[in-house]
Design a protein around this motif. Structure first.
Motif, PDB file in Angstrom:
ATOM      1  N   GLY A   1       0.898  -1.288   0.225  1.00  0.00           N
ATOM      2  CA  GLY A   1      -0.019   0.061   0.090  1.00  0.00           C
ATOM      3  C   GLY A   1       0.831   1.305   0.062  1.00  0.00           C
ATOM      4  N   TRP A   2       0.232   2.294  -0.186  1.00  0.00           N
ATOM      5  CA  TRP A   2       0.848   3.607  -0.274  1.00  0.00           C
ATOM      6  C   TRP A   2       1.544   4.177   0.960  1.00  0.00           C
ATOM      7  N   LEU A   3       1.293   3.537   2.059  1.00  0.00           N
ATOM      8  CA  LEU A   3       1.771   3.743   3.138  1.00  0.00           C
ATOM      9  C   LEU A   3       3.187   3.299   3.434  1.00  0.00           C
ATOM     10  N   TYR A   4       3.423   2.374   2.453  1.00  0.00           N
ATOM     11  CA  TYR A   4       4.861   1.399   2.624  1.00  0.00           C
ATOM     12  C   TYR A   4       5.354   1.687   1.392  1.00  0.00           C
ATOM     13  N   GLN A   5       5.295   2.662   0.718  1.00  0.00           N
ATOM     14  CA  GLN A   5       6.218   3.168  -0.639  1.00  0.00           C
ATOM     15  C   GLN A   5       6.969   3.964  -0.162  1.00  0.00           C
ATOM     16  N   GLU A   6       8.371   3.760  -0.613  1.00  0.00           N
ATOM     17  CA  GLU A   6       9.341   4.842  -0.603  1.00  0.00           C
ATOM     18  C   GLU A   6       9.289   5.502  -1.816  1.00  0.00           C
ATOM     19  N   ARG A   7       9.445   7.041  -1.602  1.00  0.00           N
ATOM     20  CA  ARG A   7       9.520   7.964  -2.909  1.00  0.00           C
ATOM     21  C   ARG A   7      10.650   8.740  -2.821  1.00  0.00           C
ATOM     22  N   LYS A   8      10.992   9.142  -4.231  1.00  0.00           N
ATOM     23  CA  LYS A   8      12.236   9.897  -4.649  1.00  0.00           C
ATOM     24  C   LYS A   8      11.736  11.248  -5.057  1.00  0.00           C
ATOM     25  N   PHE A   9      12.786  12.239  -4.524  1.00  0.00           N
ATOM     26  CA  PHE A   9      12.791  13.457  -5.096  1.00  0.00           C
ATOM     27  C   PHE A   9      13.979  14.027  -5.485  1.00  0.00           C
ATOM     28  N   GLY A  10      14.168  13.776  -6.764  1.00  0.00           N
ATOM     29  CA  GLY A  10      15.506  13.990  -7.433  1.00  0.00           C
ATOM     30  C   GLY A  10      16.471  13.001  -6.813  1.00  0.00           C
ATOM     31  N   PRO A  11      17.633  13.144  -6.114  1.00  0.00           N
ATOM     32  CA  PRO A  11      18.526  12.189  -5.661  1.00  0.00           C
ATOM     33  C   PRO A  11      18.185  11.866  -4.280  1.00  0.00           C
ATOM     34  N   ILE A  12      17.178  12.387  -3.652  1.00  0.00           N
ATOM     35  CA  ILE A  12      16.909  12.254  -2.342  1.00  0.00           C
ATOM     36  C   ILE A  12      15.757  11.126  -2.283  1.00  0.00           C
ATOM     37  N   LYS A  13      16.015  10.199  -1.426  1.00  0.00           N
ATOM     38  CA  LYS A  13      15.108   9.102  -1.449  1.00  0.00           C
ATOM     39  C   LYS A  13      14.528   9.157   0.223  1.00  0.00           C
ATOM     40  N   LEU A  14      13.005   9.170   0.054  1.00  0.00           N
ATOM     41  CA  LEU A  14      12.504   9.404   1.260  1.00  0.00           C
ATOM     42  C   LEU A  14      11.900   8.141   1.961  1.00  0.00           C
ATOM     43  N   PRO A  15      11.905   7.885   3.312  1.00  0.00           N
ATOM     44  CA  PRO A  15      11.274   6.827   3.661  1.00  0.00           C
ATOM     45  C   PRO A  15       9.658   6.726   3.627  1.00  0.00           C
ATOM     46  N   TYR A  16       9.261   5.389   3.646  1.00  0.00           N
ATOM     47  CA  TYR A  16       7.783   5.347   3.433  1.00  0.00           C
ATOM     48  C   TYR A  16       7.036   6.039   4.675  1.00  0.00           C
ATOM     49  N   TYR A  17       5.943   6.161   4.537  1.00  0.00           N
ATOM     50  CA  TYR A  17       5.274   7.065   5.610  1.00  0.00           C
ATOM     51  C   TYR A  17       5.008   6.313   6.913  1.00  0.00           C
ATOM     52  N   ALA A  18       4.712   4.813   6.725  1.00  0.00           N
ATOM     53  CA  ALA A  18       4.515   4.117   7.908  1.00  0.00           C
ATOM     54  C   ALA A  18       5.785   3.390   8.341  1.00  0.00           C
ATOM     55  N   SER A  19       6.772   3.967   8.154  1.00  0.00           N
ATOM     56  CA  SER A  19       8.301   3.642   8.796  1.00  0.00           C
ATOM     57  C   SER A  19       8.511   4.142   9.963  1.00  0.00           C
ATOM     58  N   PRO A  20       9.170   3.590  10.874  1.00  0.00           N
ATOM     59  CA  PRO A  20       9.600   4.067  12.162  1.00  0.00           C
ATOM     60  C   PRO A  20      10.378   5.423  12.100  1.00  0.00           C
ATOM     61  N   ILE A  21      11.041   5.770  11.258  1.00  0.00           N
ATOM     62  CA  ILE A  21      11.858   6.925  11.339  1.00  0.00           C
ATOM     63  C   ILE A  21      10.883   7.976  10.575  1.00  0.00           C
ATOM     64  N   SER A  22       9.891   7.845   9.809  1.00  0.00           N
ATOM     65  CA  SER A  22       9.107   8.885   9.422  1.00  0.00           C
ATOM     66  C   SER A  22       8.233   9.186  10.589  1.00  0.00           C
ATOM     67  N   GLN A  23       7.710   8.148  11.371  1.00  0.00           N
ATOM     68  CA  GLN A  23       6.830   8.554  12.512  1.00  0.00           C
ATOM     69  C   GLN A  23       7.647   9.175  13.658  1.00  0.00           C
ATOM     70  N   LEU A  24       8.933   8.673  13.710  1.00  0.00           N
ATOM     71  CA  LEU A  24       9.727   9.822  14.783  1.00  0.00           C
ATOM     72  C   LEU A  24       9.958  11.131  14.221  1.00  0.00           C
ATOM     73  N   LEU A  25      10.086  11.239  13.144  1.00  0.00           N
ATOM     74  CA  LEU A  25      10.241  12.453  12.637  1.00  0.00           C
ATOM     75  C   LEU A  25       9.074  13.513  12.886  1.00  0.00           C
ATOM     76  N   ILE A  26       7.955  12.811  12.724  1.00  0.00           N
ATOM     77  CA  ILE A  26       6.713  13.711  13.064  1.00  0.00           C
ATOM     78  C   ILE A  26       6.603  13.884  14.429  1.00  0.00           C
ATOM     79  N   VAL A  27       6.872  12.944  15.302  1.00  0.00           N
ATOM     80  CA  VAL A  27       6.912  12.949  16.763  1.00  0.00           C
ATOM     81  C   VAL A  27       7.883  14.343  17.047  1.00  0.00           C
ATOM     82  N   ALA A  28       9.259  14.185  16.540  1.00  0.00           N
ATOM     83  CA  ALA A  28      10.252  15.234  16.795  1.00  0.00           C
ATOM     84  C   ALA A  28      10.032  16.565  16.430  1.00  0.00           C
ATOM     85  N   PHE A  29       9.083  16.802  15.280  1.00  0.00           N
ATOM     86  CA  PHE A  29       8.723  18.062  15.091  1.00  0.00           C
ATOM     87  C   PHE A  29       7.658  18.524  15.827  1.00  0.00           C
TER      88      PHE A  29
END
Length: 494
Positions: free
Chosen positions: A35-63
């Motif tokens: 599903g889309w929650l588990y798909q990694e995305r690229k913006f040019g050379p930058i590869k973003l973690p998928y939304y349901a990953s621990p690091i993505s959720q940690l970043l939301i909490v951190a901000f």
């Protein structure tokens, strides 16, 4: 494995299934859903973690913490929350930490009941109201509103920090916990650094008096944005690590089963009490640092600059300690013990330097002494000491969180640990800010702080040496969930 099949290995509402094939989903690599929650995305050379990953959720909490408690720390770091007379801020802070201590003991229960998303978002609301109360106080001098806002913030903060602690300690894999803690602490304290720019810019020409309205308005807007950001968090049952392993979680438990879980931790792990002094002292030093040091000895604009550099030092301290605690050159047991020795040594060194400065003034003499300004030739030494205090705070907090994370991987149990931690921590804060409000001599506040820090490390040493292991099996963590779930199953039969 299909998405449907993967979902069947999750934890159904209200239960934790204990047969071996499903326990494996929590510890061994699985195929990630599509599903889309588990798909990694690229913006040019930058590869973003998928939304349901621990690091993505940690970043939301951190901000969220960047915008809420980060800005609160920037405001508190001024001493007296920006007021020249710290009394009203002290009384509000006592109310804050009193309710914080009361709520935090049960915040794990509340977090597991209403969900991490709702807990985090509601927790952020109180911060905006707190800043608004000081804006009103600048014009109305309504002490009651400030104290009420502090008490409500204590409730909200207890919930926010419980959700934060559970995510930060349970979402990463065991070998990544130190890095996750340091990433969170660095972003969180970056909020305090940027937040410190608000009063610094607003008070560039202000050497005395309260901070201006613009300071409180800026904090109000930023804190409100943080509460909204919390709504973008996912529930823990949707989080899957990069290797496909799931976060251990139980959905929709009853209040009684959660209260039973609180009791189960104390009954099955009474040794956790040995960590309570370390919890108690973890924020005890704030009253001394912010009021007896920064507020007492520096001009208004210099306090703003000190606050900025204090929180900047925390970013450095958190990054260093997190990486050191995760180094793979040493075993986890060795890292835990070496960390204890290191924290003990810097407690002696930094607070020893603090004593050399503190013995030169008293509470009475500070009121008539000329305040230190950033233009003064003797500013460098006191500034360096205050930055060391910030460095020390981050190292201490990172180490305590890492120790708790090393004792379990179960988000339910860690939410309870985090509740204990924040509750006892807040009790210590309430006591020390009340002591400041009663105008206890500065040297007494300093001595009690230094003594508590050293004594708490001695109390924690047996747990660190005897309970930290290289690995916590998933079966052991799930066993705790199975035991606490038995109360709910009993209720369902009635």
């Amino acid at each position: 494995m299909s998405t449907e099949a993967t979902e069947k290995t999750g934890v159904p509402p209200g239960t934790v299934v204990d047969h071996d094939s499903e326990k494996a989903a929590y510890e061994f690599p699985q195929e990630r859903p599509t599903g889309w929650l588990y798909q990694e995305r690229k913006f040019g050379p930058i590869k973003l973690p998928y939304y349901a990953s621990p690091i993505s959720q940690l970043l939301i909490v951190a901000f969220v913490c960047f915008l809420c408690p980060g800005m609160f720390n920037a405001l508190s770091g001024l001493g007296g929350a920006g007021q020249l007379d710290a009394t009203v801020a002290d009384d509000s802070t006592v109310a804050l930490y009193s309710t914080f201590a009361s709520v935090a003991f049960f915040s794990g229960t509340i977090c597991n009941k209403i969900g991490i998303k709702a807990t985090l978002s509601f927790g952020g609301f109180g911060y905006a109201l707190y800043s608004a109360s000081f804006l009103a106080y600048n014009h109305t001098h309504n002490r009651g509103f400030v104290i009420f806002a502090g008490a409500l913030l204590g409730v909200c903060a207890g919930l926010l920090w419980c959700a934060q602690g559970a995510i930060m300690m349970s979402y990463p894999s065991e070998k990544m916990k130190g890095r996750y803690i340091s990433v969170f602490w660095m972003i969180f304290n970056l909020g305090a650094v940027i937040g410190s720019l608000v009063p610094l810019v607003d008070n560039l020409e202000n050497k005395s008096g309260n901070v201006g309205d613009g300071t409180y308005i800026g904090f109000l807007v930023l804190m409100g944005a943080g509460a909204v950001l919390g709504l973008f968090l996912l529930d823990s049952n949707k989080i899957i690590r990069k290797d496909g392993s799931k976060v251990i979680s139980v959905q929709q438990p009853t209040w009684k089963s959660e209260l039973w879980g609180l009791w189960e931790v104390l009954r099955a792990e009474p040794w956790i009490l040995a960590l309570f002094p370390m919890f108690f002292s973890s924020n005890y030093f704030y009253s001394y640092q912010f009021n007896a040091y920064n507020l007492a000895r520096f001009t208004t604009r210099t306090r703003s600059l000190n606050s900025l550099l204090y929180w900047l030092s925390q970013i450095i301290g958190a990054g260093f300690m997190g990486l050191a605690l995760d180094t793979q050159r040493l075993s986890r047991v060795t890292r835990a013990r070496a960390g204890l020795a290191f924290v003990f040594v810097i407690t002696l060194a930094i607070w020893g330097g603090g004593y050399a400065f503190q013995r030169n003034y008293t509470r009475a003499s500070a009121k008539v002494m000329t305040k230190i300004d950033w233009h003064d030739h003797n500013y460098g030494g006191p500034l360096f000491l205050y930055m060391c205090y910030g460095l020390y705070d981050a190292i201490w907090q990172t180490y305590v969180y890492w120790i708790m994370g090393a004792l379990s991987n179960n988000s339910r149990k860690l939410a309870i640990y985090a509740g204990f931690y924040k509750g006892i921590q807040s009790a210590g804060s309430a006591i020390t800010f009340r002591l400041d409000s009663l105008e206890i001599p500065y040297i007494n506040m300093f001595g009690s702080t230094w003594g508590l820090l050293l004594g708490s490390l001695v109390c924690a040493a047996p747990i660190i040496f005897m309970r930290i292991r290289e690995h916590i099996p998933a079966s052991e963590d799930i066993k705790f969930s199975d035991e606490t779930e038995s109360v709910e199953k009993f209720e369902q039969k009635q």
